[in-house]
Design an enzyme around this catalytic site. Structure first.
Site, PDB file in Angstrom:
ATOM      1  N   SER A   1       0.825  -1.212   0.000  1.00 26.30           N
ATOM      2  CA  SER A   1       0.000   0.000   0.000  1.00 26.30           C
ATOM      3  C   SER A   1       0.858   1.260   0.000  1.00 26.30           C
ATOM      4  O   SER A   1       0.472   2.275  -0.591  1.00 26.30           O
ATOM      5  CB  SER A   1      -0.942   0.000   1.205  1.00 26.30           C
ATOM      6  OG  SER A   1      -0.205   0.004   2.419  1.00 26.30           O
TER       7      SER A   1
ATOM      8  N   ASP B   1       1.429  -0.304   8.097  1.00 23.54           N
ATOM      9  CA  ASP B   1       2.820  -0.739   8.064  1.00 23.54           C
ATOM     10  C   ASP B   1       3.436  -0.425   6.707  1.00 23.54           C
ATOM     11  O   ASP B   1       2.739  -0.069   5.759  1.00 23.54           O
ATOM     12  CB  ASP B   1       2.938  -2.231   8.384  1.00 23.54           C
ATOM     13  CG  ASP B   1       2.179  -3.099   7.386  1.00 23.54           C
ATOM     14  OD1 ASP B   1       1.595  -2.556   6.423  1.00 23.54           O
ATOM     15  OD2 ASP B   1       2.166  -4.333   7.553  1.00 23.54           O
TER      16      ASP B   1
ATOM     17  N   ASP C   1       5.711  -2.150   3.800  1.00 23.25           N
ATOM     18  CA  ASP C   1       6.316  -3.360   3.246  1.00 23.25           C
ATOM     19  C   ASP C   1       7.605  -2.959   2.543  1.00 23.25           C
ATOM     20  O   ASP C   1       7.595  -2.128   1.625  1.00 23.25           O
ATOM     21  CB  ASP C   1       5.367  -4.024   2.252  1.00 23.25           C
ATOM     22  CG  ASP C   1       4.096  -4.523   2.921  1.00 23.25           C
ATOM     23  OD1 ASP C   1       4.211  -5.224   3.938  1.00 23.25           O
ATOM     24  OD2 ASP C   1       2.995  -4.209   2.434  1.00 23.25           O
TER      25      ASP C   1
ATOM     26  N   ASP D   1       7.583  -4.453   7.716  1.00 27.11           N
ATOM     27  CA  ASP D   1       7.754  -5.839   7.277  1.00 27.11           C
ATOM     28  C   ASP D   1       8.925  -5.847   6.302  1.00 27.11           C
ATOM     29  O   ASP D   1       8.831  -5.282   5.202  1.00 27.11           O
ATOM     30  CB  ASP D   1       6.499  -6.368   6.581  1.00 27.11           C
ATOM     31  CG  ASP D   1       5.395  -6.713   7.566  1.00 27.11           C
ATOM     32  OD1 ASP D   1       5.624  -6.573   8.777  1.00 27.11           O
ATOM     33  OD2 ASP D   1       4.306  -7.103   7.119  1.00 27.11           O
TER      34      ASP D   1
ATOM     35  N   LYS E   1     -10.855  -0.676  -0.181  1.00 22.50           N
ATOM     36  CA  LYS E   1     -10.184  -1.295   0.963  1.00 22.50           C
ATOM     37  C   LYS E   1     -10.900  -0.934   2.261  1.00 22.50           C
ATOM     38  O   LYS E   1     -11.089  -1.791   3.136  1.00 22.50           O
ATOM     39  CB  LYS E   1      -8.716  -0.851   1.025  1.00 22.50           C
ATOM     40  CG  LYS E   1      -7.826  -1.494  -0.028  1.00 22.50           C
ATOM     41  CD  LYS E   1      -6.399  -0.990   0.059  1.00 22.50           C
ATOM     42  CE  LYS E   1      -5.734  -1.356   1.353  1.00 22.50           C
ATOM     43  NZ  LYS E   1      -4.310  -0.972   1.390  1.00 22.50           N
TER      44      LYS E   1
ATOM     45  N   TYR F   1     -11.794  -8.157   4.534  1.00 16.89           N
ATOM     46  CA  TYR F   1     -10.417  -7.752   4.244  1.00 16.89           C
ATOM     47  C   TYR F   1      -9.487  -8.541   5.150  1.00 16.89           C
ATOM     48  O   TYR F   1      -9.249  -8.173   6.295  1.00 16.89           O
ATOM     49  CB  TYR F   1     -10.230  -6.250   4.482  1.00 16.89           C
ATOM     50  CG  TYR F   1      -8.883  -5.713   4.025  1.00 16.89           C
ATOM     51  CD1 TYR F   1      -8.751  -5.130   2.773  1.00 16.89           C
ATOM     52  CD2 TYR F   1      -7.760  -5.799   4.836  1.00 16.89           C
ATOM     53  CE1 TYR F   1      -7.521  -4.642   2.341  1.00 16.89           C
ATOM     54  CE2 TYR F   1      -6.532  -5.314   4.415  1.00 16.89           C
ATOM     55  CZ  TYR F   1      -6.421  -4.734   3.168  1.00 16.89           C
ATOM     56  OH  TYR F   1      -5.200  -4.258   2.739  1.00 16.89           O
TER      57      TYR F   1
END
Length: 695
Positions: free
Chosen positions: A94, A105, A107, A160, A221, A230
């Site tokens: 995202s 978070d 990624d 992450d 979303k 979701y």
């Protein structure tokens, strides 16, 4: 030579369904959606938080660069090599798509040289560096995940971090990982790590208007989270899945604005004929040789219920976690969204109606409650993560053991009981009979063995500690604990008499309207409260067995106690044998009939031994891929029963199953050219999409 008559650019594998642009009403609805609703809902982060994310990424980038230089020096490379040693940090998900919100978070992917490996250098050396770094908290390595990852918080921002070692001695600062050459001489775990970034880059390249895509994706979303669909880990769709679906709708309507795209999204996917795949581009083979999604060659790919294919090589199904139950739930929610969007276009509803939260605890009469307990919050975080990752297996096991007659709706939200002294959270699953299937009145489903199997799988957790416990309970709607409700109390429900009277009035005057949520609730309420009846009105639980580390040497008292606490056993047959299966009483076991044929697909199973499949197949409305899986599984059980009753010799069972499998799998999904056809939409969808409602 430029010409105005040049054909419009085609972004997907098919032509657009409509090239119509917005009218004034569409532009106004888009402004209402974005500037009023999405902003007021807090979906955009503040400039200060954006700056803090950039700062954190800069610090993390320096940490991984220093880490690689340190390893290069320790391994005796020249001073020049140490100077040139480099690691590159990429973002995906995202954040890379530009649709992240406050608290989301990040990624990230670290790409390093060939001599820096994942097993020791990343998960041990870099882990130790991060553990000693101030402002890094909640550090959790997950080396055995499908995509190995290190999770942590840096300055309070969740990260992450993946790692990919590419076949280069020096990683250039301008490395382009979208090029296929980056995949040479790497393992599959590295391919999966790289593909997060490669897929996002392809999505951005394949959509007609990136800003319209971003606004639409933010909206959907948020809608999916409000409606409880979701969550990739529990069998619904995660961020990349929703991004791919939205991108496909953008390709089909390249000139539409977000308010139009949201409406078209629901219109398209309420009519999509799963398991035909959603693809942004054609599936291409490559000389690197990694397997791609192809149900013609890969039997496992035929079992996917809702294929959403990633656009970067090697193309994979990003939604393999979806089950028949979770697909059913999502299709119901798509219908809800479609109805509300139609009302919005006719000025009969506002955007707030679309984002009404799903009333999960009013939708069913029966639930499974999964309680997760640990000694402290840190243990609970680890234990909960493991259990949550396995909840999808409980759904699949229940579908398997009840032949799909008992359907599950796992709800991807956790709840905590503040009154407990220990660390605790709970998940819930709604239970309902399969709609349209005749079941004997008062018949119950015995899922004690299913729950036992699930619990025994759970306690194999590698990092189990004393105090980590699990309990699975059957609860009725009226027994749902108060702590799951927003203000700690349950919303009052009308009495049955009032509900019946309301229904009668609705029928008589013919003018009353019901919300889609109320229709869903009525449909699920068709399950009798006796379907999974506890032996007493109080809720019964199936608690965790003794972990192998602490198991007693002898005695069966614990097993007997747990057995008494489990869900009530379904009625046995007259002879006192095993519990009756959902269809057992409808056909004599000695009845031999002609080979069953699926009325939807025409699939025929050979052999009299599959006579018990007839009630399932006659009611089949699922596509071929799902039918193949169901028939094969049930056929195996039928053959096993016949062998046990000596009506079929054990030597013939394997041969019969092989024959049945060949017949069932003879009907494949359609293919064209060198790829799978995009046959998900019925022919009549296109003219429907061309109808524009103007207020």
């Amino acid at each position: 030579m430029a010409s105005g008559s040049d054909p419009p650019k085609q972004y997907g594998i098919t032509k657009p369904l409509s090239l119509l642009g917005p009218v004034e009403a569409d532009l106004q609805r888009t402004a209402d959606l974005e500037k009023q609703f999405l902003v007021e809902a807090g979906l955009y982060e503040s400039p200060d938080e954006s700056a803090r994310r950039e700062e954190v990424l800069g610090k993390l980038d320096q940490i991984v660069k220093d880490w690689v230089k340190q390893l290069t020096s320790q391994r005796g490379y020249t001073d020049q090599m140490v100077e040139e040693a480099n690691a590159v940090l990429f973002t995906f998900g995202s954040y890379r798509l530009g649709v992240h919100g406050p608290g989301a978070d990040i990624d990230t992917l670290c790409v390093g040289p060939s001599y820096v490996n994942r097993e020791e250098d990343f998960f041990i050396v870099l882990h130790e560096i991060l553990a000693q770094t101030e402002d890094v908290t909640e550090l959790q390595p997950v080396p055995d995940a499908h995509v190995p990852v290190m999770k942590f918080k840096f300055h309070g921002i969740s990260i992450d971090l993946l790692y990919a070692s590419v076949s280069l001695l020096v990683v250039p600062a301008d490395l382009d990982i979208s090029q296929g050459s980056v995949l040479y001489d790497v393992d599959e775990a590295t391919v999966r790590s790289l593909n997060g970034c490669r897929v996002v880059d392809q999505i951005i390249r394949l959509v007609p208007n990136i800003e319209n895509f971003r606004t639409t994706l933010r909206c959907l979303k948020y809608w999916a989270k409000r409606r409880g669909v979701y969550s990739n880990v529990t069998g619904f769709l995660g961020g990349v899945n929703w991004a791919l679906l939205v991108a496909r709708v953008c390709q089909l309507y390249p000139n539409a604005v977000p308010s139009m795209l949201v409406s078209r999204f629901f219109r398209v996917f309420t009519q999509w004929q799963w398991p035909n795949p959603v693809m942004l581009c054609s599936i291409e083979e490559d000389e690197v040789g990694f397997p791609v999604w192809d149900p013609r060659k890969n039997p496992r790919d035929r079992c996917h219920h809702m294929p959403i294919i990633t656009p970067a090589y090697p193309c994979m199904n990003s939604s393999y976690n979806v089950s028949t139950s979770t697909l059913r739930v999502m299709m119901e929610q798509f219908q809800f969204g479609n109805k509300i969007c139609q009302e919005i276009e006719m000025n009969k509803a506002s955007w707030s109606a679309l984002f009404e939260p799903f009333q999960f605890f009013e939708a069913y009469k029966n639930y499974l409650q999964v309680d997760i307990i640990a000694e402290d919050d840190e243990d609970l975080r680890l234990w909960k993560g493991w259990v949550e990752s396995r909840l999808r297996q409980l759904t699949l096991k229940i579908e398997r053991d009840t032949y799909g007659m008992l359907q599950c709706h796992p709800y991807p939200h956790e709840y905590g009981d503040p009154s407990r002294q220990c660390a605790h959270c709970a998940f819930f699953m709604g239970l309902s009979r399969k709609e349209g299937v005749k079941i004997q009145e008062g018949q119950q489903f015995d899922i004690r063995g299913t729950v036992d199997e699930f619990r025994h799988d759970i306690i194999l957790y590698m990092f189990w500690k004393p105090g980590m416990e699990l309990a699975v309970s059957h609860v009725r709607r009226k027994q749902i604990p108060a702590y799951v409700f927003p203000e700690g109390y349950k919303r009052p429900r009308p009495s049955r008499h009032v509900n019946n009277q309301s229904d009668k009035n609705d029928t008589e005057d013919g003018t009353a309207t019901r919300s889609p949520d109320s229709q869903l609730k009525r449909k699920h309420d068709s399950v009798g409260t006796d379907d999974i009846e506890p032996s007493r009105s109080a809720k019964r639980s199936s608690v965790s067995p003794v972990h192998p580390k602490n198991s007693p040497q002898s005695g069966s008292t614990g097993d007997e106690t747990r057995c008494n606490n489990q869900i009530k056993k379904a009625p046995s047959d007259a002879s006192g044998g095993s519990p009756a299966s959902p269809q057992a009483s409808e056909r004599s076991p000695d009845t031999i009939v002609s080979a069953p044929r699926c009325t939807t697909t025409g699939v025929v199973c050979s052999g009299d031994a599959v006579s018990k499949l007839v009630p399932l197949v006659e009611n089949c409305t699922t596509p071929t891929v799902a039918v193949c899986t169901t028939l094969k599984r049930v056929a195996e059980k039928v053959v096993s029963e016949l062998v046990g009753s000596e009506r079929l010799g054990s030597n013939n069972s394997a041969e019969l199953l092989e024959s049945m499998e060949k017949d069932v799998l003879a009907e494949n999904v359609r293919f064209g050219g060198n790829g799978v056809t995009q046959g998900g939409l019925p022919e009549e969808l296109e003219p429907n999409h061309r109808i524009e409602v103007v207020s």
